[in-house]
Structure formats: structure tokens, C-alpha cells
Design an enzyme around this catalytic site. Structure first.
Site, short mmCIF file in Angstrom:
data_model
loop_
_atom_site.label_atom_id
_atom_site.label_comp_id
_atom_site.label_asym_id
_atom_site.label_seq_id
_atom_site.Cartn_x
_atom_site.Cartn_y
_atom_site.Cartn_z
N CYS A 122 0.85 -1.22 -0.12
CA CYS A 122 -0.22 0.19 0.59
C CYS A 122 1.26 0.97 -0.29
O CYS A 122 0.75 2.60 -0.83
CB CYS A 122 -0.98 -0.29 1.22
SG CYS A 122 0.28 -0.29 3.25
N HIS A 128 -1.57 1.37 7.82
CA HIS A 128 -1.91 1.46 6.17
C HIS A 128 -1.71 3.22 5.75
O HIS A 128 -1.85 3.88 6.28
CB HIS A 128 -3.22 1.13 6.03
CG HIS A 128 -3.93 0.63 4.35
ND1 HIS A 128 -2.94 -0.51 3.72
CD2 HIS A 128 -4.83 1.03 4.10
CE1 HIS A 128 -3.97 -0.03 3.41
NE2 HIS A 128 -5.10 0.92 2.92
#
Length: 1071
Positions: free
Chosen positions: A618, A1014
């Protein structure tokens, strides 16, 4: 830096020692800081970053040498001091916040120290002591007597700016008047700016295909008896819950609504669990000689299969509901579509299981996929389940990430095509793919094992798990006869155990909540000439060879010898463009940029594309989305213009391999042409992994701004053909010292040596800015200047203060981005032992030292206190340096004029030929000095207090300004979650008082910690990055999930606050 083989782990002849985590070690760490480091720390922070990096390398070499010669005490001392440099001195140094290629050297040095496993205790001890030092430094103001704030960054109130936004342009000259009047907002206005939060995600936010029902109908999916067709919708993820099965049920299909009506809550699924997106085939894998396999009449049919494959999915809970039922599991043919080595060590347990090696689907002789199912049947003729596949009610196939990363073509689609178009063995059901593959199945079983206490071994074959080994040993003890010899016993224990017999326990009804869905509405037949579908917009001319699918053989009755390959390609292109010629195609641009902006589908026209997360990628996906939105940068690679700047082959035969620039160009083209789809960046990730295996892609999480520096550094190296770059970007070689308000001689010396000498590239034209650092002695007026370049501006976040609300409650004030910049550029007044050791009037200076002699003074730390070899900056030591991208190793040598190491290799060949600092410090009597004294008036200033003013100014700013907010502390375990308010329009004042105006177009957000967090991104996809209400188009990107975000600012709401904002992308605009 250091060679790859340096380090005790790579030297078998070096016997490392491991200091124990003890009070004795802690005292050693503390003593070294208080007796040695603390005294030099204020002066070392003012040194050039490149000098500090070289000395840190020297300390590591000294550590290795001491171990080699059995001097553990010296080795420990060198390593501890090196750790202080890595984790304290360098991060607090003057040039560290301006990120250039030197930062990549720092990250590699840091990894070398951290990778010394035998010294882990030392690293932990040093980090703990640094925490104490920094806490004390904050309490006492970091040795800064006071700050002189300069308002170098500002934004204007919404009322003043709303009428100006529409006039901003990217094409005119820069304004000269910054107009500070009325530009600063009140604190109450800052506190009232909306706090951004991630939008709620819905099922359709996960991108599949850029198809709108009103634009692209799908006649291939009509059932024969129906008079009206149902438009194809992008498939959605189903709820991540188990299915219900009742013993008295006779049919699964009778209880299910149509598949297209099933919805799901995307928030309960995980972005890593889906293989359900567009798989791209690199054009390099397909030879142009095989273009005759395409048929223009077959395009519609292939697209129909493509859509059907994306819709034909089954979730892990739904597959579990089938396999846990004694009756229904016999009706399933489960196909393990992975390489045999993977299938042998783990697979899903099912009564009817077939392993199909994806490599069997590729014909190595023709370099094309196989297109006849009888070829595959011949290869699997001994497998009765596969031969009799038409007798099963369910056909489910699955794969995994490692197989996907290994195979370079879309084997899943080829397999689906072969199964569905078989004339010899027509199927009664559409094959479905397991959503999330093996990884999702394994994760689901672990979840069920904790919640429902099922046995994982009944549904997952893992012969090397601990429980499986115990069961195997028990079976061997029960079945093995006493007379068996030891050799046979040893031989049987080394064999891979057979899969367990299918006897899963009965599960409670509460575990089965919903039966699986039936197949999609209908399966398209294979006509001789299938009904045509309006194709996706294709690339013009040279780029048209990029295909989303491998070539599929034609079924039209046309003899191949009647048409050559060029005629077939020409017919194909005419057919692809016939529906859109008058709507879409514009006059061809330079470098053949495909034109899709006129598409009626907003996702296609704006190239809104998701990116697959293949594990922990990510941090790459979010950064790529922002870089793709930078129009100048994107055009460079989509147009293939970058190829003219690639490094030429060298005379000695070695050359740069332009792998990264080529793979980035291919990725950008896929993203550009496949709006509405999610693209799998396999090729790009493989190249990054090849160049930087230490990133451990896709397994480890990394810092996204460090990845950005790696990317820009490598691209700069590859695109640095000086002749072509100078012809197209002459501005990189030109400057006006008077206009920049810099000292002509000193700036020219630095510019020639570090900017031109280190090489130029288009990356510099887009991302590179210049800084001036100066130290002025207030006692004698002597000033030294140091210049540097940067790609990323890394800013510390000021400490939050408390304020009283209207209700009398104390709340933390938000921090403005402008405050972060102003703190960075504010003048710092240093006094006492923190003051600069002025070479004219400082403690080490001689009263008789002349100004001319001072100008050749080497930049090393001096003090009354005697220094050991651990503290003298070894910038003149001849040694080898690591080439980070495999380009070889070179030797450095000293210049005769100064103490800085000079390298003869070209810019992109040496990690130490960085945009770090000038070869020597330039000195002069500052024009704004109040004293204006020289050495002849030394008696006048000897009685004055030694005070230094440290100043930072922006000399130039780039077209794309990248700002990184330093939220992580020195040890990367703690995060600063301060709410930062950032403007859509940002103004920054240069040293010459010119104002650069910037417009926000991209944001990278971070949640969680650096290790388990994230990354997501917010991008303004408007082609001109317009911020006017109704024209700005902000989209939220979470890997494959994309959602419009209408809360992220407009000309009516010019400031946004967030605790997640991490990296900001601003584009320069002009009035």
C-alpha cells in the site's frame, strides 16, 4: 557507501561478540555520550550532511576492523558512537530535513547498523539513551536561545481567495509581489476547518471494469428466450460470512436470489484478499509475429469472457459451506491453479482436487498461450476428475500470490477461456474463482477455528505443520510393523505425507448462514462471428500493442495465407476505432500520447484506476497514485519522451539498465488506458524488488517517502544523458545570481561543482529545489554559506499548545502547515556551547588568522578538548563506496583544494556524488552585519558574547513541491498524531522575496504505526487540478477501492485538517 559483503554476518573469518543487555552496557553507553558526544553534539549538528555520512561509514569500518583484529573494546566504542551518529546527530543536523540523494545513503547506513544482529542490545541501549537526550533537549529549548520567526509561508482567507482561484494558471510567468497584507488567518478560523476522515466504503467502490450500462451494452449475455437484456454490472464482494445449509434442503439454487443482486459490506473485507481485478500482460511477453492470432471479429467475444470471468467468483465462506456438507462437496471439482511445488506443500482439502500447473497453459515454442482445450486434456489425460469435469455441478479454481508473482501472463483468464470454450467437453456450469485465493481461505479457516473450534487440518493440507507431524508419527507408530528395519523407517519419515482422508466433523447449523450463489445468468456461446461489443479505447499507434489479454486464436473462416500480419493489425485497429473516431480521437500529440479525455465515462476520461495490493504494497500504491496525478511527470513517461534521456552505452561496455523507467512507463500507460479498472503492478514491483531486495517486496511494510526517494534517485540516474537533457531543459544550467540574491562567486562554485558536476535530468526540472544555509557570527560579523538541493521537504511538527474553548475547557490547538514551514525557515539564535565555533573569533581561532586563510579552512569539527580518531570527520579518507543499484564500485580521492572527497564517476554512478553541499564553505562579511568587524578589530569583539544566527532560505522551489510531515520519532516506534491543517493554496516566499504559489493536488495518508499501518491517498483527478467548487474531483484511493470524496475542500473550504496527513503534493501555479 560500504560493499555488500561488509558486516560480521558476511565475514566467516570474523568472530562477532554479543554484548549482554546489562547495567554495565548501559553505563558504557551513557558514559560515551556524556564524556565525548555531548561536547561535540552542538557543533556536529552544523556540519554538512555528506561529511557526517562519510564519518559514520568510517566508524562502521573501524568497528569491523577492530573485530577482525580481536579488539572488542575498540569495536564496541566505535559501534556505539556510530549509533549516536545514525540515530541522533544526523537526524538533528542542519541539512537532514531537505531530502536529496544523500538521504538514501543515510537509510542504507542505518540498515547496516541495525542489521548487525550481534549488536542488537547496543542499538536498543543507544536508542533508549537518545530518547532521554531528546526529551531533555525539548525541555531546554534544544540549545536555542530564541527564534526569529519569518513568515515565509502563508495562505489567504477564503473570502480573499475565492475570487482569485479561477485565474490561476500553469503557463504564465511567476508573480513577483507576495503581498502579505491581510494574508494571515485567525486561530479561530483554523480551529473551525473541517477534520477530514476517510469516506465510508461501499461494495461498488472496488473497481472492476470501466463499463457503464448506458455506454457499453452487453448483447453476449442475453439469454435466448429473453427479449430484453440486463446490463452487466461490476461484480461486488460478497459478505464475509459462512453460509447456511439445512439438512432438508434439496437445492442450493432454489434459495438464492440472482447473483447480480447480491450486495456486500466492503468494510468487513480486506484489501489484500482479492485477486478479482484486471490482470495486465506485459507487451514484451508477446511477439509481434503472433499478431495474426488476433481477429477483429473476436474482440467482442473476448471482452464478454473477460466480464464473465470477473463476475464468476465465490468467496471463502461460501466454498466452506459447500465443502463442509457431506453431499454437496462431492459435486465440486476444485482446481489448484498453482505451480506443483506450491501445491505439494499446502492446498485446500477436497474430495475432487486437481492441480493444474499454470506453465502448461503457455506454448514456449510459439511464445503464446495455448488456445485449444484438447492440448490441456492431453497433458492431464491421466486425471479422471479433469477429463470428467462436465459431470460436476461446481468448478472452482484458486491460486496464490507467490504463483501470481512468478507467472508472467494472465494464466487465470487463459484457463477460464479454455474451460468455457471447450467443444469436446462442454460444461454445465461456469467455472468460478475463489476470491482472495489460498491466502483468503487460510485466513478464513483460522477465523473459524477461533470462533467455532473447527479443525484446520480437515480443510487445509499442510504436511509440515506441527499438528500434522504429530498425527503422522502416531499413524506410523500404529501401522509400522515391528520387523521393519531402520532404513525403511527413515525413508518413510522423509516422504511427504498423503492428504488426510475426507472425514470432516459435522458442523453446527449456526456456522452455515447462506448457501453459495448460482452461476451468473448465462454462459455466452462461442459463435463463428460473435456479436460485436464496443471496445475499450485503445492506444494510438505505437502504444496499441499493450493488450489486456494474451492473444486468442481467431474462429472466423479466413485463410491465414490470405492476410499478412500487417493487414490483420491494420484491420484490427480500424475496427477498434470505428465507434469512437469522431468522438474521441484528436490530432496526434507529440510523442503519441493517447487521448481519452473525451470519453463519456468519467472513470475512463480521468484515468481513475485502482492498484492491487499484493501483500504490504500500500505504501507503493498510494505514492504511485500521487505521482500519476502530477501531469508533467506523468506525461514524461506516457509519451515515451523519457527514452531520449536514457543513459547511452559506455565505452567500456557497461551501461545503465533502464528497467525502472521502462516499467514505470508501462505501469502509467496501463493506468492511463484502463480507467475504472484495478491494475496489478506486477512488473513494476518485480523491477523494484530486483533493484532493492532489501525492501522485501511484497512482504514488508516500508516508509512511503523513503520509497519516493528511492524512485526519484533511480529515475534521475537513468535519465541523465547530459546532452539531450541540456538541449530540452536549458533552465537547469542557467541562473541569475543577482536575481536570486545569492553571492555570485560562492554560489557559482557550488553550482558548477554540485549541480552541473553531478549531472542533470528531467527529474530535477520537476522536483528539485535549492536551499541556502548560513551561519552568522554576531560577535565579529563573519558569515559562512552552504547550499544544497532537495527533492522532498521534510518538516517537523511544532509542539501543540493548549487553548481554552468557549466553555472553559482546554483543548489542543491544531498545527498549520504554514507554521511547520515557518519554523523550518525561522532564524535560530545559538549561544553558549551551542554557538557556532566561528573560525575568526571562536575558541579555536587565532587572533592573527587572516580572512584569506580562513576561506580555505576545512570543514571539520574543532575544539579545545582533544579529540580521538572517533570524532574527527574523516572526509578525506580514500575508500570504496557501494553502488546501490549494482553499477559497480569506484574509488574516491582527495581534492588538492579542500577536504571533501571528490569522485570521477558520472553523477548517476556514485551514491556520494549527491546534491549534498558545497565543496567548501563560502565565507564573507555579511552585508547585514551590524558589527562589520574584521581581524584587525579583534579587541573590540573579544569581550562580546559568542552568539550565532542560523538562517535557512529557499533559493528556488520546484514545479512539484513534495512536503513530508515527520510524524515518526527517531526510533520509528512512536507516532505524532497531531492534527495538521493544510491549505489548498499555499504561498512560499523565496530569499529574493518572490512568492511561489502552489495548489494542492495529492495527499498520502497514514494510519496506524510504521510497521503495521496502512497508506491511502487523496488525489484531485481534475485534469487541471481545479479547486473551484463543482470542478474539483477529489478521489480517495485505498488500493483497489476508489471512492469520490466531496468533503476534501473547494474554493469555499480552502483548509482541511487531518491527523493522518503524511505527504502532500503541491503544483506551482501562476496568476
Amino acid at each position: 557507501m560500504l560493499d555488500d559483503d561488509k558486516g560480521t554476518a558476511m565475514h566467516p573469518h570474523i568472530t562477532p561478540f554479543t554484548p549482554e543487555y546489562s547495567n554495565e552496557l548501559l553505563r558504557r553507553v551513557q558514559d560515551l555520550y556524556h564524556e565525548d558526544i555531548k561536547h561535540y553534539y552542538p557543533q556536529l549538528k552544523l556540519e554538512k550532511l555528506l561529511d557526517l555520512l562519510e564519518h559514520t561509514e568510517y566508524l562502521f569500518e573501524l568497528y569491523l576492523d577492530s573485530i577482525h583484529h580481536d579488539r572488542p573494546n575498540d569495536a564496541l566504542t566505535a559501534f556505539i558512537i556510530g549509533c549516536y551518529y545514525v540515530f541522533l546527530i544526523i537526524p538533528q543536523s542542519l541539512q537532514f530535513q531537505t531530502r536529496n540523494k544523500s538521504y538514501s545513503i543515510y537509510t542504507d547506513l542505518k540498515k547496516m547498523y541495525e542489521n548487525e544482529m550481534n549488536m542488537t542490545n547496543v542499538v536498543l541501549m543507544v536508542k533508549k539513551e537518545i530518547g532521554v537526550v531528546l526529551d531533555e533537549s525539548v525541555k531546554h529549548g534544544a540549545g536555542i536561545e530564541h527564534r526569529i520567526t519569518k513568515k515565509r509561508a502563508f495562505s489567504v482567507p477564503a473570502d480573499d481567495l475565492s475570487g482569485q482561484v479561477a485565474s490561476l494558471s500553469l503557463d504564465t510567468a511567476a508573480p513577483q509581489d507576495h503581498g502579505l497584507k491581510g494574508t494571515f488567518t485567525e486561530d479561530d478560523a483554523e480551529q473551525s476547518s473541517p477534520v477530514w476522515t476517510a469516506p465510508n466504503l461501499e461494495p461498488n467502490d472496488q473497481l472492476k471494469l470501466a463499463l457503464l450500462p448506458e455506454v457499453i451494452p452487453t448483447p453476449a449475455f442475453r439469454e435466448p428466450e429473453r427479449k430484453t437484456s440486463v446490463p452487466v454490472r461490476p461484480s461486488v464482494l460478497l459478505e464475509d460470512v459462512p453460509s447456511i445449509y439445512h439438512e432438508d434442503d434439496t437445492s442450493f439454487a432454489s434459495l438464492n436470489p440472482p447473483f447480480r443482486e447480491i450486495t456486500a459490506d466492503r468494510s468487513v473485507t480486506h484489501r489484500k484478499d482479492s485477486y478479482h481485478s484486471v490482470y495486465m500482460v506485459d507487451s514484451g511477453n508477446l511477439k509481434e509475429d503472433n499478431d495474426d492470432l488476433f481477429n477483429v471479429e473476436n474482440d467482442g467475444f473476448i471482452q464478454s469472457l473477460d466480464i464473465l470471468q470477473k463476475q464468476s467468483i465465490i468467496t471463502a465462506p461460501e466454498l466452506f459451506s459447500i465443502l463442509s456438507n457431506r453431499v454437496e462437496r462431492e459435486k465440486v471439482l476444485l482446481i489448484d491453479l498453482r505451480i506443483p511445488q506450491r501445491s505439494a506443500i499446502n492446498h485446500i482439502v477436497a474430495p475432487n482436487l486437481v492441480n493444474v500447473d499454470p506453465n502448461l497453459l503457455w506454448d514456449k515454442q510459439t511464445n503464446t498461450p495455448i488456445y485449444k482445450d484438447d492440448i490441456l486434456e492431453h497433458l492431464l489425460k491421466e486425471n479422471e476428475n479433469f477429463i470428467n469435469r462436465n459431470k460436476f455441478d461446481y468448478i472452482v479454481y484458486y491460486t496464490d500470490v507467490k504463483t501470481f508473482m512468478t507467472i508472467n501472463f494472465d494464466y487465470a483468464f487463459i484457463f477460464f477461456y479454455l474451460m468455457l470454450t471447450s467443444q469436446k467437453t462442454p460444461l454445465t456450469t461456469v467455472p468460478t474463482t475463489l476470491l482472495g485465493g489460498y491466502e483468503k481461505w487460510k485466513k478464513t479457516l483460522h477465523s473459524y477455528a477461533q470462533e467455532y473450534h473447527i479443525s484446520i487440518e480437515d480443510y487445509l493440507y499442510r504436511p509440515y505443520s506441527q499438528k500434522a507431524r504429530l498425527q503422522q508419527e502416531q499413524q506410523q507408530q500404529q501401522q509400522q510393523p515391528d520387523s521393519q528395519d531402520s532404513f525403511s523407517a527413515k525413508e518413510s519419515s522423509t516422504k511427504v505425507p498423503e492428504p488426510p482422508s475426507w472425514k470432516p466433523p459435522d458442523l453446527p447449523i449456526r456456522l452455515r448462514k447462506r448457501p453459495p450463489p448460482p452461476p451468473p445468468v448465462s454462459m455466452p456461446t462461442t459463435p463463428e462471428i460473435p456479436p460485436p461489443l464496443p471496445p475499450k479505447i485503445m492506444v494510438h499507434s505505437q502504444v496499441s500493442s499493450i493488450s489486456r489479454k494474451p492473444p486468442i486464436p481467431a474462429k472466423q473462416h479466413v485463410k491465414k495465407e490470405q492476410l499478412n500480419s500487417n493487414e490483420i493489425i491494420q484491420r484490427k485497429r480500424q475496427h477498434q476505432h470505428q465507434h469512437y473516431d469522431q468522438q474521441i480521437l484528436q490530432p496526434q500529440r507529440a510523442y503519441n500520447i493517447p487521448t481519452i479525455e473525451r470519453s463519456p465515462n468519467v472513470y475512463v476520461s480521468l484515468s481513475i484506476t485502482g492498484l492491487r495490493n499484493l501483500g504490504n504494497t500500500c505504501y507503493i500504491n498510494s505514492m504511485i497514485q500521487c505521482l500519476f496525478a502530477a501531469k508533467t511527470f506523468r506525461t514524461l513517461f506516457i509519451s515515451s519522451k523519457y527514452k531520449s534521456y536514457l543513459q547511452p552505452i559506455r565505452s567500456n561496455g557497461s551501461h545503465y539498465s533502464p528497467k525502472l523507467s521502462n516499467s514505470l512507463s508501462m505501469l502509467f500507460n496501463k493506468m492511463y488506458l484502463n480507467g475504472g479498472c484495478s491494475v496489478v503492478p506486477t512488473g513494476f514491483l518485480k523491477v523494484i524488488n530486483q533493484l532493492r531486495p532489501d525492501l522485501k517486496i511484497p512482504d514488508d511494510q516500508q516508509d512511503t517517502q523513503e520509497f519516493l526517494m528511492i524512485l526519484l534517485d533511480r529515475l534521475h540516474d537513468e535519465l541523465s544523458d547530459q546532452q539531450h537533457v541540456a538541449n530540452d531543459y536549458p533552465n537547469l544550467l542557467l541562473y541569475n545570481a543577482d536575481a536570486l540574491k545569492v553571492s555570485n562567486n560562492e554560489y557559482k562554485h557550488w553550482f558548477d561543482k554540485n549541480v552541473i558536476g553531478n549531472g542533470i535530468s528531467p527529474i530535477d526540472d520537476i522536483f528539485q529545489g535549492q536551499m541556502e544555509n548560513s551561519l552568522q557570527c554576531k560577535r565579529c560579523g563573519y558569515t559562512t554559506f552552504n547550499y544544497s538541493t532537495f527533492y522532498v521537504l521534510s518538516l517537523a511538527i511544532p509542539r501543540r499548545s493548549m487553548k481554552l474553548s468557549k466553555l472553559g475547557r482546554s483543548t489542543e490547538k491544531r498545527v498549520k502547515l504554514e507554521d511547520c514551514i515557518n519554523m523550518f525557515t525561522s532564524d535560530e539564535v545559538l549561544s553558549g556551547e551551542n554557538a557556532w565555533d566561528c573560525p575568526r573569533c571562536g575558541p579555536t581561532a587565532s587572533v592573527s588568522t587572516s580572512v584569506s586563510a580562513l576561506e580555505n579552512e576545512p570543514s571539520i569539527v574543532k575544539s579545545k578538548k582533544k579529540k580521538s580518531r572517533f570524532f574527527t570527520l574523516h572526509t578525506g579518507t580514500k575508500r570504496r563506496h557501494l553502488d546501490f543499484f549494482g553499477d559497480g564500485i569506484t574509488e574516491g580521492h582527495n581534492s588538492n583544494n579542500n577536504n571533501t572527497t571528490i569522485f570521477e564517476r558520472e553523477r548517476s554512478r556514485s551514491p556520494f556524488r549527491m546534491l549534498g553541499g558545497s565543496g567548501k564553505r563560502s565565507s564573507s562579511s555579511t552585508p547585514f552585519s551590524t558589527g562589520g568587524n574584521d581581524s584587525n578589530n579583534s579587541s573590540d569583539y573579544k569581550n562580546k558574547k559568542l552568539t550565532t544566527v542560523k538562517t535557512i532560505n529557499f533559493v528556488t522551489l520546484p514545479k512539484i513541491l513534495v512536503i513530508h510531515l515527520s510524524r515518526f520519532y527517531y526510533d520509528l516506534t512512536k507516532k505524532n498524531n497531531t492534527v495538521v491543517t493544510y491549505p489548498l493554496i499555499l504561498n512560499i516566499i523565496l530569499k529574493n522575496n518572490d512568492t511561489m504559489k502552489y495548489k494542492l493536488f495529492g495527499v498520502v495518508n497514514h494510519t496506524g504505526t510504521l510497521i503495521s499501518g496502512h497508506y491511502t491517498s487523496l488525489v484531485n483527478k481534475d485534469l487541471e487540478h481545479n479547486v473551484n467548487i463543482g470542478r474539483s474531483k477529489w478521489y480517495y484511493f485505498d488500493d483497489e477501492v476508489v471512492k469520490a470524496d466531496r468533503k476534501h475542500g473547494s474554493d469555499k473550504n480552502l483548509k482541511i485538517s487531518s491527523s493522518d496527513v503524511y505527504v502532500l503534493f503541491y503544483e506551482r501555479v501562476y496568476d
